[in-house]
Scaffold this active site. Sequence first.
Site, PDB file in Angstrom:
ATOM      1  CD  GLU A  15      -2.761  -1.251   2.442  1.00 41.38           C
ATOM      2  OE1 GLU A  15      -3.748  -0.500   2.523  1.00 41.38           O
ATOM      3  OE2 GLU A  15      -2.446  -2.045   3.350  1.00 41.38           O
ATOM      4  CE  LYS A 142      -9.076  -7.581   6.367  1.00 44.54           C
ATOM      5  NZ  LYS A 142      -7.686  -7.142   6.198  1.00 44.54           N
ATOM      6  CB  SER A 195      -5.885  -1.178  -0.001  1.00 39.78           C
ATOM      7  OG  SER A 195      -5.443  -0.061   0.731  1.00 39.78           O
ATOM      8  CD  GLU A 229     -24.425 -14.080  -1.010  1.00 40.05           C
ATOM      9  OE1 GLU A 229     -24.660 -14.219  -2.217  1.00 40.05           O
ATOM     10  OE2 GLU A 229     -23.280 -13.842  -0.571  1.00 40.05           O
ATOM     11  CD  GLU A 328     -11.669  -3.879   6.907  1.00 30.41           C
ATOM     12  OE1 GLU A 328     -10.890  -4.814   7.134  1.00 30.41           O
ATOM     13  OE2 GLU A 328     -11.622  -3.203   5.864  1.00 30.41           O
ATOM     14  CG  ASN A 330     -10.466   0.479   7.803  1.00 25.38           C
ATOM     15  OD1 ASN A 330      -9.715  -0.204   7.132  1.00 25.38           O
ATOM     16  ND2 ASN A 330     -11.780   0.306   7.789  1.00 25.38           N
ATOM     17  CB  SER A 335     -10.112   5.378   7.234  1.00 32.33           C
ATOM     18  OG  SER A 335     -11.045   6.332   6.798  1.00 32.33           O
TER      19      SER A 335
END
Length: 391
Positions: A15, A142, A195, A229, A328, A330, A335
Amino acid sequence: MKKRVAVVFGGRSVEHEVSVITGLQVIENMDRDKYHIIPIYINKKGKWFTGESLMEFKNFKENKLDDIQEVILTPITNDHNLYNHPENIGLFKKKIIDKIDVVFPTIHGTNGEDGTIQGLFELMNIPYVGSGVLASSVGMDKIIMKDVFKANNLPIVDYRWFYRKEWIENQERIINIIEESLDYPVFVKPANLGSSIGISKAKDKDGFIKAMEIATRYDRKIIVEKSVENPREINCAVMGYDDNVIASLCEEPLGWEEILTFEDKYINSNVKGTGKEGSRRIIPADIDDNIREKIEDIAKKSFISIDGRGNARIDFLLAKDGKIYVNEINTLPGSIAFYLWEGKGYSFKELIDNMIDIAIKVHEDKNDNMYHYDADLFNKIHLGGSKAKKM
C-alpha cells in the site's frame, strides 16, 4: 510557537502509493500558521528520507526528488531529533537535521498501520497521532480484531481462520471445515492487509481453492468469513480517547457489487461525496435514524474495545433483514475519513488539529505513569557459582 510535526509516509508495503497520497493530503491541509511540517518519506526498501521536494505530489509522479537526504530516528527515550544518516557524513557521526515535537504517521498496511512504527515512537517517548501499538495491531489483524469484538458482544459474521502452513499441508481438511461450518459463499482474506488487496469471494470449492491461493501469497494467516448476501455497506468514523468518543456522519459507498476493490476505494470514488445519486458515495447515508443510531453506538464501542485513540473508520454490513455486522475497523492511517467529518462541521484542517491535540493529551497521560519501582532487588538476590540462589 509552531509545533514541529513530522508527517511520515511511504513504507515497505503493498500500500506504499496509497500511503504517499495520504501523507501528502495531510501535508496539504495542515495549518502552516500552527505547524512547521517535516516530511519523512520511507521508500520501498525501508530507507528514510526528508527534503522539500517530498511536499509536492508532482515530484513523485515525475520522479523529481533531487533534494532529499537519507535520515534516521533513534529509539533513545526523549531523543526527538531527526538525524542525517551516519553513512552520509562518516561512520558513527550524526548531524541533527531537525527536531520533532509530534509525529503524524500515515503509513498504510505493513510496518505502519500494524503497530510496528508506533513501537518506535513509544520508545522515543514522543507524541504521535493515532492509535497505540496494541490498538493498531489488533485493528490490523482481522482475526484478533474479530476475537476482541466477539468478546465484547459486538455483532460480527461467523468466521474461521488458518495458517498458510496448514493450507499447504492439508487442503482437504480445511475445505471440509469450511463446508461443514460456514458453507459457501465465503470471503477469503489475508489477515493483515488493507485496501481490499488479496480478498476474494468463493462460491464453491474450486473458487475457494483459488481464493486461498491468492490470499496465501500475501499473508501467513488467512481468515474465511461467511458471506452476507447483497448487503449495503455503511461506514462511520469515530474520534476521541478513552471513553470520550464522538461519531461522524455515516456514508454508503456505491457502485460495488461483492467486493469494494482497490480501484473503487482510491481511483473511482468521489472522495468528498455530495449525497447525490451520481456520486460514488452517499453522505449522509440514506438509512433510518434507528439504524444510524445503532451503527454510531457500535462504532464507538468497537473503537473503545480495542483501546483506540485519535481517529478511525468502522465499516459495517447492513443485511436485508436489518441486521448490522461490524466488518472491520480502520485505525489511522487506514482511514482519516475527513469527508465523513465535514458534515459535522470539521474542516480537514480542524480534523488534523483535533488529532494532534489528542496525541499530545495521550502523551501527557502516559507520562503520568510511574516507570520505576524501588524494590532494592539487587541486594536481595545473590547470583554466582553453579546455581543461582533464590531470594
